[in-house]
Design a protein around this motif. Sequence first.
Motif, short mmCIF file in Angstrom:
data_model
loop_
_atom_site.label_atom_id
_atom_site.label_comp_id
_atom_site.label_asym_id
_atom_site.label_seq_id
_atom_site.Cartn_x
_atom_site.Cartn_y
_atom_site.Cartn_z
N PHE A 207 1.04 -1.39 -0.08
CA PHE A 207 -0.05 0.04 0.18
C PHE A 207 0.72 1.33 -0.12
CE2 PHE A 207 -2.47 -3.44 2.48
CZ PHE A 207 -3.16 -3.60 1.55
N THR A 208 2.22 1.18 -0.17
CA THR A 208 2.95 2.33 -0.37
C THR A 208 2.72 3.01 -1.77
OG1 THR A 208 4.84 0.93 -0.94
CG2 THR A 208 4.43 1.44 1.09
N GLU A 209 2.88 4.19 -1.85
CA GLU A 209 2.58 5.03 -3.28
C GLU A 209 3.85 4.45 -4.08
OE1 GLU A 209 2.82 9.28 -2.77
OE2 GLU A 209 0.96 9.41 -1.90
N ARG A 210 3.41 4.17 -5.51
CA ARG A 210 3.95 3.91 -6.22
C ARG A 210 4.02 4.88 -7.74
NH1 ARG A 210 3.00 -1.01 -3.98
NH2 ARG A 210 4.73 -2.42 -3.86
N VAL A 211 5.01 5.13 -8.35
CA VAL A 211 5.09 6.24 -9.34
C VAL A 211 5.68 5.27 -10.50
CG1 VAL A 211 6.01 8.26 -10.15
CG2 VAL A 211 5.49 7.98 -7.63
N TRP A 212 4.97 5.22 -11.41
CA TRP A 212 4.97 4.51 -12.62
C TRP A 212 5.43 5.54 -13.84
CZ3 TRP A 212 4.72 -0.81 -12.45
CH2 TRP A 212 3.97 -1.20 -11.48
N HIS A 213 6.87 5.61 -13.95
CA HIS A 213 7.51 6.45 -14.95
C HIS A 213 7.13 6.12 -16.30
CE1 HIS A 213 10.15 9.17 -16.77
NE2 HIS A 213 10.70 8.00 -17.50
N ILE A 214 6.58 7.14 -17.14
CA ILE A 214 6.19 6.78 -18.62
C ILE A 214 7.37 7.21 -19.30
CG2 ILE A 214 4.54 7.22 -20.51
CD1 ILE A 214 3.32 6.04 -17.94
N ARG A 215 8.00 6.02 -19.78
CA ARG A 215 9.23 6.34 -20.54
C ARG A 215 9.47 6.77 -21.85
NH1 ARG A 215 7.40 1.03 -20.87
NH2 ARG A 215 7.53 0.02 -22.88
N ARG A 216 10.15 7.46 -22.43
CA ARG A 216 10.35 8.37 -23.65
C ARG A 216 11.62 7.60 -24.32
NH1 ARG A 216 7.25 12.18 -25.00
NH2 ARG A 216 6.27 13.68 -23.39
N PRO A 217 11.70 6.49 -24.85
CA PRO A 217 12.86 5.86 -25.47
C PRO A 217 13.38 6.47 -26.53
CG PRO A 217 10.86 4.52 -25.94
CD PRO A 217 10.41 5.43 -24.89
N ALA A 218 14.50 6.66 -26.77
CA ALA A 218 15.25 7.22 -28.00
C ALA A 218 15.50 6.40 -28.97
CB ALA A 218 16.59 7.82 -27.55
N PRO A 219 15.55 6.84 -30.05
CA PRO A 219 15.73 5.85 -31.33
C PRO A 219 17.25 4.98 -31.17
CG PRO A 219 15.89 7.99 -32.00
CD PRO A 219 15.43 8.10 -30.76
N ASP A 220 17.26 4.06 -31.72
CA ASP A 220 18.38 3.40 -32.09
C ASP A 220 19.17 4.15 -33.09
OD1 ASP A 220 20.35 0.55 -31.96
OD2 ASP A 220 19.89 1.19 -34.16
N PRO A 221 20.90 4.34 -32.82
CA PRO A 221 21.51 5.24 -33.62
C PRO A 221 21.47 4.81 -35.11
CG PRO A 221 22.61 4.69 -31.49
CD PRO A 221 21.61 4.08 -31.65
N ALA A 222 21.57 3.17 -35.34
CA ALA A 222 21.52 2.87 -36.75
C ALA A 222 20.11 3.02 -37.42
CB ALA A 222 21.87 1.38 -36.61
N GLU A 223 19.04 2.90 -36.54
CA GLU A 223 17.79 3.14 -37.25
C GLU A 223 17.85 4.60 -37.64
OE1 GLU A 223 14.99 -0.35 -35.57
OE2 GLU A 223 14.72 1.64 -34.69
N LEU A 224 18.02 5.52 -36.81
CA LEU A 224 18.13 6.97 -37.15
C LEU A 224 18.83 7.28 -38.21
CD1 LEU A 224 17.08 9.85 -35.82
CD2 LEU A 224 19.48 9.98 -34.55
N GLY A 225 20.18 6.66 -38.30
CA GLY A 225 20.88 7.11 -39.26
C GLY A 225 20.02 6.63 -40.71
N ALA A 226 19.45 5.54 -40.78
CA ALA A 226 18.88 5.01 -42.00
C ALA A 226 17.75 5.79 -42.21
CB ALA A 226 18.31 3.75 -41.62
N ALA A 227 17.02 6.35 -41.25
CA ALA A 227 15.79 7.38 -41.43
C ALA A 227 16.33 8.60 -42.10
CB ALA A 227 15.05 7.53 -40.05
N VAL A 228 17.57 9.10 -41.51
CA VAL A 228 18.23 10.52 -42.04
C VAL A 228 18.23 10.36 -43.48
CG1 VAL A 228 19.89 12.00 -41.75
CG2 VAL A 228 18.55 11.30 -39.74
N ARG A 229 18.83 9.30 -43.78
CA ARG A 229 19.33 9.02 -45.12
C ARG A 229 18.28 9.20 -45.98
NH1 ARG A 229 23.31 5.71 -42.62
NH2 ARG A 229 21.67 3.71 -42.96
#
Length: 628
Positions: free
Chosen positions: A203-225
């Motif tokens: 019954f203790t307070e719990r805080v569930w963090h809503i994550r903001r995952p960053a893109p994988d560098p390889a995927e980001l590079g492909a999208a930029v190209r």
Amino acid sequence: MTGTRRLTVAQALIAFLARQFTERDGVRHRLIKATWGIFGHGNVAGLGQALVEYPDLMPFHQGRNEQAMVHAAVGHARQSGRLSTHAVTTSIGPGATNLVTGAALATINRLPVLLLPGDTFATRPADPVLQQLEVPYAGDVSVNDCLRPVSRYFDRITRPEALVPAALAAMRVLTDPAETGAVTLALPQDVQTEAHDWPEDFFTERVWHIRRPAPDPAELGAAVRELRAARRPLIVAGGGVRHSGAEAALAAFAESTGIPVAVTQAGKGSLLHDHPRDLGGLGHTGTAAANELARTADLLLGIGTRWTDFTTASGTLFTAPGARFVNLNIAPFDAHKMSGTTLIADARTGLEALAEALPGHRVDESYAAACTTAKQQWELRVDEAYAAPDLSAAPTQTQVLGGLDSLLGPEDILINAAGSLPGDLHKLWRPRSHDQYHVEYGYSCMGYEIPAAIGVRLAAPARPVWALVGDGTYLMMPTELVTAVQLGLPIKVVVLQNHGYASIGGLSRSVGAEGFGTAYRFRAPDGTYTGDPLPVDLAANAASLGLRVLRATTVAELRTALATARAASEPTCVYVETAPDPGTGPGSVPPAEAWWDVPVAQTASRPEAVRAREEYERRVGGRRWALG
């Protein structure tokens, strides 16, 4: 040792839920803001007693229909950015099975809601008990198992000890930005009332963090190209933009790169209507401006979209040779659609990463100018659709929207889900704030609007909330109007009377089914439903449920009624009988600029069906498989 607390299972669950919070970007929210309930023998002595025991821990709302209670919770969750929601409790039996439609809507739209149906006895003191589904091959099946395929998480709590891991798992799914939806904890009625010694840590307070995952560098590079190589890119903004709170990041990215933005139903409002890069709705219910650019785009950057058939015009919209896709999505399942380059990340984080990786990159100014011109031309068509030169005439549905367009400000919220209104709104509505446009089109569930308006108003108590419904949708679920009266919530309900299912009637005629069974009319002598309209007075019905009702028969009366409703401090209904769409000119909605695949009878003797099949075969030949 932290000690223990002796409570029933139901009491422990309520005490646990009251201490769950979400946190995103440093801001904390209570996760379960309230519980809706209708009580029967399956939950009255368990969760019902627990809610009586702890009134200060958990606010309670009394519902009239179990499906509608889920809709209200979902409306609250969407308005809260998926950071808060409601729980819904029902008895086993009809109450529990009535949850299925609402659960499906929540899961399809990726919106969190907690369902707490009662269940049959875990101890099986008698067999069968009231409302037990007897399954000869399995003794552990109940009607609640209907909720399994429409829930993102399901558990049946057959022992008190099982509540601890199940409750924690339920919170994990409710707060997961990629996996959220309906969560069901089925609670056998005897187990709800069992006492147990619970660890205080539960019954203790719990805080569930809503994550903001960053893109994988390889995927980001492909999208930029891919983006650097594109000459005619188009952004398709879906609901993920709004769920992430990525509207400012999207606006900044579109401004810096010059890439135009088209929106899905769930994504409408991602850019405001007057943003220079906004093209409006995309797909079968989209704008001519967005769809024309989509046909010639060589790269589609999908952000938080599921690529539904309406968005893709059933695979016939993105037809430019060699057109490619980049999918920025927090859900891998959606990121891999359309055989595109995946960019698995939070929408806001991903957009910020793309902007940082593309300094100085901008589309050719001639392309940007063409987008601006297309949008300006479309706005002229919207002005014509909203125009009402004869104020003494009955308004068309489009002119009703025009009346709202001239009245509503950025603080107003507009809710719709089914019929022909979602298509008209997607084409024509000009959102003045990022959360003004609230159209549920993942499930397009008739009956959603009124209970959702209650949930939205509870989440945004200072803002005017409008529920737009046709007569068919109104008749599906007007019961929660009583709840709005009981809670004193001044929602505004606009009922458009067109004597039947106008949207499906039009679709029926286009596919050769001749409007069969879609009008609310008496039977004619030949047995068909082509007689006089039914003498149903929905305005009188709304008044009998406690609403203030304003009737409007002309455009002038409509405008006055809408203004009066907006200023009202009590639940108010504006009732208007609409005139048919004239087809062209003022008051008419521009036709769909893209196709939708509704299969037509392959063989038929009636001429309407034969012609419809010929058109279907012509259209389906333009489908493009997205294979990279």
